[in-house]
Design an enzyme around this catalytic site. Sequence first.
Site, short mmCIF file in Angstrom:
data_model
loop_
_atom_site.label_atom_id
_atom_site.label_comp_id
_atom_site.label_asym_id
_atom_site.label_seq_id
_atom_site.Cartn_x
_atom_site.Cartn_y
_atom_site.Cartn_z
N THR A 146 2.74 -3.02 7.70
CA THR A 146 2.07 -4.31 7.52
C THR A 146 0.66 -4.29 8.11
O THR A 146 0.47 -3.95 9.27
CB THR A 146 2.89 -5.41 8.23
OG1 THR A 146 4.23 -5.33 7.80
CG2 THR A 146 2.32 -6.79 7.94
N GLU A 147 -0.31 -4.67 7.28
CA GLU A 147 -1.72 -4.77 7.70
C GLU A 147 -2.21 -3.49 8.39
O GLU A 147 -3.04 -3.53 9.30
CB GLU A 147 -1.93 -5.97 8.63
CG GLU A 147 -1.44 -7.30 8.06
CD GLU A 147 -2.29 -7.83 6.91
OE1 GLU A 147 -3.41 -7.34 6.74
OE2 GLU A 147 -1.80 -8.72 6.18
N ALA A 148 -1.64 -2.34 7.97
CA ALA A 148 -2.02 -1.03 8.50
C ALA A 148 -1.78 -0.91 10.01
O ALA A 148 -2.44 -0.12 10.69
CB ALA A 148 -3.47 -0.69 8.16
#
Lengths: 396, 390
Positions: A146-148
């Site tokens: 998630t979101e890197a």
Amino acid sequence: MKACFYFQVHQPLRLKRFSIFESHEQSVRERYFDNGLNRQILEKVAKKCYLPTNALMLELLEKHPGMRVSYSLTGVFMEQCKMFAPYLLDSFAALAKTGRVEFLSETYYHSLAALFPSKDEFVEQVKLHQREVEKLGGKTSVFRNTEAMFSNEIAYLAQRMGYEGILTEGIEHVLGWRSPNYLYSVKSCEGIKAMLRNYKLSDDIGYRFSAKWWSEYPLTADKYAKWLSSLEGDCVNVFMDYETFGEHHWEDTGIFEFLRALPGEMGKHPNLEFVTPSMLVKSAGAVGEIDVPHVISWADMERDTSAWLGNEMQRECFGILQELEAPIKELKDGELLSAWRMLQNSDHLYYLCTKSLSDQDVHNYFSPYDSPFDAYVNFRNILEDLRGEVKARQKA
Amino acid sequence: MIGWEFPPFASGGLGVHCLELTSRLCAMGVEVDFFMPKSGEGVNSSHPNLHIIEVAKADISPYIFVSKSRRHTTYGENLMHAVEQYNKECAAVLVQRAKERGYSLIHAHDWLGVKAAGEAAGKTRLPIVHTFHSTEFDRTSVPWDFLVDIERQGVQNADLLIAVSRRTKAQLMRLGANEGKIRVVYNGVDAQKFNNGNGGNAALERFRQGRKTVLFFGRLTEQKGPMQFLHAAKKVLQVMPGTLFIVAGKGDMLPLLINTAIELGIKDNVMFLGYLSEEDQKRIYSAADLYVMPSTSEPFGITALEAMSAGTPVIISRTSGVGETVKGALLVDFWDINGMAQKMLSVLKYPVLGSSLSNAGKEDAMKMSWEKTAQSTIEVYNEAVARGKQ
């Protein structure tokens, strides 16, 4: 130079304006989630972005046999497609059929489960997502959280689940003098390779494409292809939200013409080659090791977890989500479990961000609320309701 | 400057604004002759550049009596007569002093100073800057044509208009103002003044008995929304029965509000405080756990900033000027009683929300200084003078 294009496809499951004064005869999912609004937004974005961009991608893939792209579709997105727009999933499946499109793995609920002390929930969500993606015809050996969000520990978890590569942000305080245009191994892991986003070249399209203040405005495909071709290194990772096309930058900015021309312009440079993440991690070796003890991400200037956990309101809500894991799993109630997981969606915490209230344009742009305080009131009351629901069912 | 009231003989934002603005203007080197009706108590100047000129006697607070029910008696005769008298004498004295003092411009406030400013400007050829702190459209749901006409006149006469919010700017355009001559200058707050937290008040504490306390503070008129406050209180008490609601301020709705509290069955949880001195205001802001401003139409809303500077969490009406510019507040629709009660309960139940609002509110209050208001006002003065010379 291997060019890896990767697009994040996600729509949060937006919450209802929850009223503590209403009677609670509906199911928890009906009580918490605003299906009308979610359908409306999904249909709008499908029309402006997903459908035209998918159609264009398909056309380009047919025209340019060397072209390859990759996506990650969150489970929350796929679930909404099933509910409101099944034709949208078909259009992604059609891309997968070309054999040159890869769908990456991630947590089904676009959650911060990787940050829970117990990793069971994280593993379950990744497996859930794998199953859904396989139904679409996807197969991958690369994970993107998630979101890197990334750390040595998260890379280790991914490796243990069998992934050979993991995506994250190529930030200076991790890389030091080193370039993001190579693969790296990760401290205390064995074998898993980190692919680092080239944030400058990614943001040139994702953020700056229609920025008239930008010295490189307007960005043309031949200019961009030249930039890629002249880079030093093994690979360039251009990662962005898929909504870049038609939603963040509207059609009249010329973003679709840019995309249409790009593969052809890249074809003029013999040193450029399209790859998918799985191809890349199999074909190139790591040139060094990165060490990320604290979690990084691709969000905000800080590139850490502060967009979701930066203030007390956010940490309190995240704490309640964690606290509910054990009792909810004990109850073995599918509906309660899925509502709890949908509430883990990172966006619900993102709306609570108060980082420099004077300058939170990006947060405001994406938020359906008046203010982070307003968002907290709604989210917190829903969490409190869920807590009450869990207690009531424990007694029953 | 043609004013009306000056604290402590003030009933609202107009008086606070004039006091704070003139003291900052004078400190910045502007000389101000401040015209106001004779208060009978003697008002002292705070700065050598500030000269207080009292003309005509009027001891009626204009906004207290603005109400549909009574306008034809109190509002109509006594007040109108007093305003008329004040404006007449004010204009005469102003014209006379203009010769010796060499004024650069006339700055008037609200409908109360429209006639004096117009008359004096006609004779002296001085430019007029006119500030509107509210319009008849804000004060009542049934505007009185007579007042609307005076406000229209003021809007026409002025060379430049100052609106205390974008919301007020829109009202001025409703009165026929040309958008090009309106400047929005927000009110400020003296962040130090209310941020002293000096220990509350023993008598209040005895009554409070550790109960969570929600504060309403404003004129008790339709415009300020005290009725919505009581109805929301009723809802809150259904969930948190121990909460105390304080209604501070005076106004002609007081008897009605007391009756309503009795009818709603919440009288033991509602405390009516009446008029508050400045010292008591400071105490009450810091004693409250939450400040609510449910105004139906609030051109600005200085009290919200005062509460914020005291570190008290605030809930303010979306139809307010202050709501346009602050970030550390919860906004509500004044008609949405459930929504208001839910937000009140959230602040009372979740300490994290209260402390987050408190911190963000203090930051907002720090940014909204009267110095900034004065600076922007001087810019408008300069522009008006420059326009006058063209």
